[in-house]
Design a protein around this motif. Structure first.
Motif, PDB file in Angstrom:
ATOM      1  N   UNK A  62     146.998 -31.380  -9.062  1.00 40.39           N
ATOM      2  CA  UNK A  62     148.030 -31.904  -8.238  1.00 40.39           C
ATOM      3  C   UNK A  62     148.312 -33.247  -8.523  1.00 40.39           C
ATOM      4  N   UNK A  63     148.876 -33.606 -10.230  1.00 39.01           N
ATOM      5  CA  UNK A  63     148.256 -35.002 -10.269  1.00 39.01           C
ATOM      6  C   UNK A  63     149.309 -36.466 -10.222  1.00 39.01           C
ATOM      7  N   UNK A  64     150.591 -35.590 -10.025  1.00 35.83           N
ATOM      8  CA  UNK A  64     151.441 -36.362  -9.234  1.00 35.83           C
ATOM      9  C   UNK A  64     151.236 -37.226  -8.115  1.00 35.83           C
ATOM     10  N   UNK A  65     150.623 -36.077  -7.055  1.00 36.24           N
ATOM     11  CA  UNK A  65     150.386 -36.979  -6.578  1.00 36.24           C
ATOM     12  C   UNK A  65     148.954 -37.599  -6.492  1.00 36.24           C
ATOM     13  N   UNK A  66     147.833 -37.118  -7.047  1.00 36.20           N
ATOM     14  CA  UNK A  66     146.928 -37.821  -7.086  1.00 36.20           C
ATOM     15  C   UNK A  66     147.415 -39.385  -7.232  1.00 36.20           C
ATOM     16  N   UNK A  67     148.253 -39.432  -8.373  1.00 34.78           N
ATOM     17  CA  UNK A  67     148.463 -40.768  -9.184  1.00 34.78           C
ATOM     18  C   UNK A  67     148.767 -41.634  -8.724  1.00 34.78           C
ATOM     19  N   UNK A  68     150.053 -40.535  -7.340  1.00 32.13           N
ATOM     20  CA  UNK A  68     150.893 -42.170  -6.345  1.00 32.13           C
ATOM     21  C   UNK A  68     149.504 -42.013  -5.275  1.00 32.13           C
ATOM     22  N   UNK A  69     148.525 -41.857  -5.072  1.00 29.87           N
ATOM     23  CA  UNK A  69     147.447 -41.843  -4.116  1.00 29.87           C
ATOM     24  C   UNK A  69     146.529 -42.637  -4.468  1.00 29.87           C
ATOM     25  N   UNK A  70     146.360 -42.248  -5.819  1.00 34.60           N
ATOM     26  CA  UNK A  70     145.543 -43.912  -6.326  1.00 34.60           C
ATOM     27  C   UNK A  70     146.433 -45.126  -6.769  1.00 34.60           C
ATOM     28  N   UNK A  71     147.206 -45.361  -6.516  1.00 31.15           N
ATOM     29  CA  UNK A  71     148.340 -46.251  -6.281  1.00 31.15           C
ATOM     30  C   UNK A  71     148.579 -47.209  -4.986  1.00 31.15           C
ATOM     31  N   UNK A  72     148.875 -46.529  -4.169  1.00 30.31           N
ATOM     32  CA  UNK A  72     148.606 -46.323  -3.038  1.00 30.31           C
ATOM     33  C   UNK A  72     146.829 -46.828  -2.657  1.00 30.31           C
ATOM     34  N   UNK A  73     145.944 -46.835  -3.452  1.00 28.50           N
ATOM     35  CA  UNK A  73     145.170 -47.151  -3.104  1.00 28.50           C
ATOM     36  C   UNK A  73     145.066 -48.957  -3.563  1.00 28.50           C
ATOM     37  N   UNK A  74     145.458 -49.023  -4.286  1.00 33.47           N
ATOM     38  CA  UNK A  74     144.981 -50.454  -4.744  1.00 33.47           C
ATOM     39  C   UNK A  74     145.898 -51.305  -4.081  1.00 33.47           C
ATOM     40  N   UNK A  75     147.265 -50.902  -3.627  1.00 31.13           N
ATOM     41  CA  UNK A  75     148.518 -51.264  -2.654  1.00 31.13           C
ATOM     42  C   UNK A  75     147.188 -51.987  -1.651  1.00 31.13           C
ATOM     43  N   UNK A  76     146.684 -51.098  -1.317  1.00 37.10           N
ATOM     44  CA  UNK A  76     146.095 -51.925   0.206  1.00 37.10           C
ATOM     45  C   UNK A  76     145.482 -52.122   0.381  1.00 37.10           C
ATOM     46  N   UNK A  77     144.762 -52.532  -1.152  1.00 34.39           N
ATOM     47  CA  UNK A  77     143.787 -53.328  -0.834  1.00 34.39           C
ATOM     48  C   UNK A  77     145.355 -55.414  -0.820  1.00 34.39           C
ATOM     49  N   UNK A  78     146.278 -55.263  -1.151  1.00 36.63           N
ATOM     50  CA  UNK A  78     146.873 -55.944  -0.787  1.00 36.63           C
ATOM     51  C   UNK A  78     148.277 -56.585   0.564  1.00 36.63           C
ATOM     52  N   UNK A  79     147.452 -55.134   1.684  1.00 35.66           N
ATOM     53  CA  UNK A  79     147.996 -55.633   2.594  1.00 35.66           C
ATOM     54  C   UNK A  79     147.509 -56.067   3.419  1.00 35.66           C
ATOM     55  N   UNK A  80     148.033 -56.102   4.413  1.00 35.74           N
ATOM     56  CA  UNK A  80     147.523 -56.696   5.330  1.00 35.74           C
ATOM     57  C   UNK A  80     146.343 -56.671   6.038  1.00 35.74           C
TER      58      UNK A  80
END
Length: 735
Positions: free
Chosen positions: A367-385
């Motif tokens: 489920x590559x599109x979902x996995x890639x989105x999940x990984x990008x959200x992991x990166x984004x979380x580092x810059x969330x409150x």
């Protein structure tokens, strides 16, 4: 300071004069420099020039990271998880996040890249190759700079990589794999040329000798092809000598590669190493033990483009390979299946975990599109409150449940001290609703049981789905009891025995009825015998009567290896009902200003009362957890019912839902598939006086919701499931 009659300032001016050349390739720069200075240039001067260049690259890289972080924070900091997800799923957000993630890893290692290089710029601005590079398995020791440099060289050699997706997958696989030099198995101390390996695969594509797995695999799968430790000549020999006349060759690689290597010792593991390199041809002639045989079959498969790699097992080495159906297969070794298989030094394992994590990553890649989105959200979380990280990461784990790294980060985010319970509940509501939607489906209900026995040692290991041992009873009779947290409907039972003579085992299965008495429901007479990797099985059908408890009584006359009864695992499949209980007792309650003693509403004491003292009043119960509420029971003092009752509820800080209850207001039903953490009851008219309120249903702690999700998605991956559940249990978070 003077160097060869020139001041340091003068030297630096010359450096500035050639600053444009500094970013060119090293050899071009050195030529220009020699033209300017001649042959008297000393090493100190060269080191100084290169340091200036390096510092300039680092400065540009750090500035790029600063700019990227500012841009990402504008789209992430203080935003809802859904807003973050939309940004991460956009082309702009994908490039921002993955570029920042890549450069941050490189910068943290005190390294830098040439940001003005045209090929580097193309990679850093192309969504597809960035996603491929950053979601094809991690890199040993975070050698992403080295991976980027290999990828740049490959693209400079073959510009078609930019437009041909198969070439791009091969290039990324080689770049990630060869960050650690791949040593030849037959020639210690010699290494494979990754550029030549790339060119070989491009040639093989046109020859039609590679099997379908090569064309179906993602860059992650191809890492376990291009990393073959044998020369191209050896692989030609492998393709020529494989059993290629087998039907469905791609799906029968175990058969196609079997029978080549005689088993046995010849001066160690099959070799007189002082005179014969361990080439595939030599191995087939001389033979070897399990390690040599496993590596041989791995290489045979890889030579035809089939992903494969060796795995260590206790006292053994096996191998695993990827089928055309997209499944990693671990042929049976003498030491057991996935849970007892580990890594080898010659191959990198995703998440730095042992081989049982491979099927999990395989599902993520499926489920590559979902996995890639999940990984990008992991990166984004580092810059969330900090208090918003949990919501973003919970969403990332929901988008791709098999992204193990998302669960690891989620556990860390849940322990953040500023995280509010309402935010946790709001974030978990979609997962809770998904769980409720699957509530009535069949599952392995023995996982939810408490299993006890006076005879069988470690009885819980039979049913908890994490067994690595066998539970045995050293008597001729023994019993096992399974207690369920709620009524269950049993559809099937299967014993996985660790004894050969199971025909001599007799057993009776009892289920407890509604009257609290056990009833005989099955015996061994209705069993269907079968096989599993560890021995034999007995399978039986279920029965109609619901039960909370099952008791199994076993007996045997023969002794088998000094043990009377041995069971590997016991599977019970069926449907688990909701465990309905009172969820309101002792919960925090607030009420309208003129009312009295709000706590009396939930103290489970008919001798105390709550009085509204107003025509319009209210009270609110905070359950502190997400609840599935079945009904609300009101115990009114006679003659004090109000004219109207309105029920309002919400989860966390989410929207409120309101409905009017129907008279006579003694018992108000609710939808159990609607989550509630805060319940408000508004009363109008009359003079309401209540002895108490009883709310019945099922409550879910936040950790329980996460663990239920893990059980749901990792049921077939028991070792990973056990590790994640333990990790969730250890989170420093209370409700």
């Amino acid at each position: 300071m003077e160097m060869f009659g020139m001041s340091l300032l003068g030297l630096l001016l010359i450096v500035a004069q050639y600053s444009a050349t500094i970013y060119d390739a090293d050899e071009d720069y050195h030529d220009d420099y020699e033209d300017a200075w001649g042959t008297e240039l000393q090493q100190k001067e060269m080191d100084l020039i290169l340091n200036v260049r390096k510092n300039s690259e680092k400065k540009a890289q750090k500035q790029s990271l600063i700019n990227l972080r500012r841009k990402i924070e504008e789209n992430v900091y203080g935003q809802s998880s859904n807003t973050v997800k939309l940004y991460a799923d956009s082309t702009e957000g994908s490039i921002d996040l993955l570029q920042w993630g890549l450069l941050k890893i490189i910068d943290d290692k005190d390294q830098s890249v040439k940001l003005d290089d045209n090929t580097v710029q193309w990679i850093l601005s192309n969504r597809e190759i960035l996603e491929m590079l950053m979601t094809s398995g991690d890199v040993p020791k975070d050698k992403y700079k080295e991976a980027l440099e290999i990828l740049v060289d490959l693209m400079n050699e073959d510009p078609l990589i930019k437009t041909d997706r198969l070439r791009m997958r091969i290039a990324v696989a080689i770049a990630l794999t060869f960050t650690t030099p791949v040593e030849l198995y037959a020639f210690a101390g010699k290494y494979i040329d990754w550029m030549e390996r790339y060119k070989t695969y491009i040639e093989l594509i046109g020859e039609g000798v590679l099997l379908e797995q090569f064309y179906k695999g993602t860059a992650w799968h191809l890492r376990y092809v291009v990393g073959c430790q044998h020369t191209e000549e050896e692989q030609v020999w492998a393709r020529a000598n494989m059993h290629r006349d087998i039907d469905n060759l791609a799906g029968n690689m175990s058969r196609a590669t079997a029978g080549f290597v005689p088993y046995g010792k010849v001066n160690g593991d099959g070799f007189k190493m002082s005179s014969q390199p361990r080439t595939l041809k030599t191995i087939s002639e001389i033979g070897g033990l399990c390690g040599t045989r496993a590596r041989f079959r791995t290489a045979m498969m890889q030579s035809s483009g089939v992903p494969a790699l060796p795995v260590l097992q206790k006292g053994h080495m096996g191998f695993m390979w990827w089928t055309p159906e997209g499944i990693w297969v671990l042929p049976r070794g003498n030491a057991g299946p996935w849970g007892r298989s580990n890594t080898t030094k010659s191959y990198h394992y995703t998440w730095n975990k042992k081989s049982c994590y491979f099927p999990v990553m395989n599902l993520a890649q499926k489920h590559l599109p979902e996995y890639r989105l999940s990984e990008k959200m992991r990166i984004a979380a580092k810059m969330a409150q900090p208090e918003d990280m949990f919501g973003v990461l919970e969403d990332a784990a929901t988008v791709c449940p098999h992204n193990y790294a998302a669960w690891v980060d989620l556990s860390t985010a849940m322990a953040v001290g500023t995280l509010e319970k309402a935010a946790v509940h709001s974030a978990l509501l979609p997962s809770w609703e998904s769980l409720r939607a699957h509530q009535g489906e069949e599952s392995t209900i023995s996982l939810d049981a408490t299993t006890t026995s006076e005879c069988f040692v470690d009885a819980m290991t039979m049913t908890n789905g994490t067994s690595k041992t066998v539970s045995c009873c050293d008597q001729t009779t023994g019993s096992i009891t399974l207690d369920f947290p709620a009524p269950v409907t049993v559809n099937s039972i299967q014993f996985q025995w660790k004894i050969k003579d199971i025909e001599s085992v007799e057993y009776d299965i009892y289920a407890m009825g509604a009257n609290g008495e056990f009833e005989l429901v099955r015996t061994q007479e209705s069993q269907i015998l079968g096989k599993w990797k560890g021995g034999r099985t007995s399978s039986l059908g279920g029965w109609e009567m619901k039960t909370n408890k099952i008791m199994i009584e076993l007996r045997i006359e023969k002794i088998v290896k000094d043990k009377y009864l041995c069971i590997g695992e016991l599977f019970v499949k069926g449907i688990l009902d909701d465990a309905i209980a009172v969820v309101s007792d002792g919960k925090p309650v607030t009420s309208s200003e003129l009312s009295t003693e709000a706590g009396n509403l939930v103290d489970n004491d008919e001798g105390t009362t709550w009085t509204a003292n107003a025509d319009n009043s209210w009270f609110e119960i905070d359950f502190g957890r997400i609840c599935a509420i079945r009904d609300i029971e009101f115990s009114w003092v006679e003659g004090t019912q109000p004219d109207g009752v309105t029920i309002s509820y919400r989860v966390g800080d989410g929207p409120e839902t309101t409905f009017a209850a129907e008279q006579p207001f003694y018992e108000v039903p609710m939808d159990m598939d609607t989550g509630v953490t805060v319940l408000r009851v508004t009363l109008s008219g009359g003079n309401p006086v209540l002895k108490g309120v009883t709310v019945r249903g099922r409550e879910y702690s936040s950790k329980e919701i996460l663990k239920l999700q893990v059980k749901r998605f990792y049921e077939m991956h028991r070792q990973v499931k056990a590790a994640l559940i333990e990790q969730i249990d250890n989170i420093d978070y209370t409700e």
